[in-house]
Design a protein around this motif. Structure first.
Motif, PDB file in Angstrom:
ATOM      1  N   MET A   1       0.832  -1.180   0.000  1.00  0.00           N
ATOM      2  CA  MET A   1       0.000   0.000   0.000  1.00  0.00           C
ATOM      3  C   MET A   1       0.875   1.241   0.000  1.00  0.00           C
ATOM      4  O   MET A   1       1.918   1.276   0.643  1.00  0.00           O
ATOM      5  CB  MET A   1      -0.900  -0.006   1.242  1.00  0.00           C
ATOM      6  N   GLN A   2       0.423   2.256  -0.695  1.00  0.00           N
ATOM      7  CA  GLN A   2       1.176   3.500  -0.769  1.00  0.00           C
ATOM      8  C   GLN A   2       1.013   4.304   0.517  1.00  0.00           C
ATOM      9  O   GLN A   2       0.076   4.125   1.283  1.00  0.00           O
ATOM     10  CB  GLN A   2       0.704   4.330  -1.952  1.00  0.00           C
ATOM     11  N   GLU A   3       1.958   5.206   0.723  1.00  0.00           N
ATOM     12  CA  GLU A   3       1.964   6.043   1.925  1.00  0.00           C
ATOM     13  C   GLU A   3       0.654   6.803   2.093  1.00  0.00           C
ATOM     14  O   GLU A   3       0.117   6.885   3.197  1.00  0.00           O
ATOM     15  CB  GLU A   3       3.131   7.027   1.860  1.00  0.00           C
ATOM     16  N   SER A   4       0.116   7.333   1.009  1.00  0.00           N
ATOM     17  CA  SER A   4      -1.119   8.113   1.123  1.00  0.00           C
ATOM     18  C   SER A   4      -2.270   7.254   1.625  1.00  0.00           C
ATOM     19  O   SER A   4      -3.059   7.700   2.472  1.00  0.00           O
ATOM     20  CB  SER A   4      -1.481   8.754  -0.220  1.00  0.00           C
ATOM     21  N   GLY A   5      -2.385   6.031   1.159  1.00  0.00           N
ATOM     22  CA  GLY A   5      -3.429   5.130   1.633  1.00  0.00           C
ATOM     23  C   GLY A   5      -3.273   4.849   3.112  1.00  0.00           C
ATOM     24  O   GLY A   5      -4.263   4.816   3.864  1.00  0.00           O
ATOM     25  N   GLU A   6      -2.028   4.655   3.546  1.00  0.00           N
ATOM     26  CA  GLU A   6      -1.767   4.429   4.967  1.00  0.00           C
ATOM     27  C   GLU A   6      -2.181   5.638   5.790  1.00  0.00           C
ATOM     28  O   GLU A   6      -2.754   5.500   6.871  1.00  0.00           O
ATOM     29  CB  GLU A   6      -0.289   4.115   5.190  1.00  0.00           C
ATOM     30  N   HIS A 102       6.289   5.527   7.571  1.00  0.00           N
ATOM     31  CA  HIS A 102       5.981   4.898   6.276  1.00  0.00           C
ATOM     32  C   HIS A 102       7.197   4.286   5.596  1.00  0.00           C
ATOM     33  O   HIS A 102       7.042   3.452   4.714  1.00  0.00           O
ATOM     34  CB  HIS A 102       5.346   5.920   5.339  1.00  0.00           C
TER      35      HIS A 102
END
Length: 125
Positions: A1-6, A102
């Protein structure tokens, strides 16, 4: 998962700790992002089965979404506490922890966590 999703999942997690009912507008206000950005992100998180949005617009984390959110939240809180103990201001520590949470590998985070636990045990003895 990408940082933004996290980041979105962590934000939803934090908001659910304050209120049982979280909607996109709450995430928007909490994160300071535009409504279209939040709407797009919620669509992606829903499509990836990390969140569920009911007919009234209330957001709940799925098991997988909650697992990611709890992992990131733990990293954030532990790294913030560590940086504060090192003498960093609370605000700067929280900002730096947000970036660090992240990029650290699981191995590195586990080692930091173990070290801090060992230090706490030593100081209690």
């Amino acid at each position: 998962m990408q940082e933004s999703g996290e980041m979105y999942l962590e934000s939803i997690y934090v908001l659910t700790k304050k209120s049982a009912h979280v909607r996109s507008i709450d995430v928007c206000e909490y994160m300071g992002y535009s409504k279209p950005s939040i709407s797009r992100a919620m669509g992606l998180l829903k499509a990836s089965d990390h969140i569920h949005i009911d007919n009234d617009g209330y957001i709940t984390l799925t098991e997988s979404g909650k697992a990611v959110a709890e992992r990131i939240y733990e990293r954030h809180t532990l790294l913030t506490r560590m940086l504060v103990r090192l003498g960093v201001s609370e605000e700067t520590a929280a900002e730096d922890a947000c970036r660090m949470e992240h990029i650290l590998s699981e191995e590195t985070f586990s080692a930091i966590k173990k070290h801090l636990e060992d230090m706490a045990e030593t100081s209690e003895a």
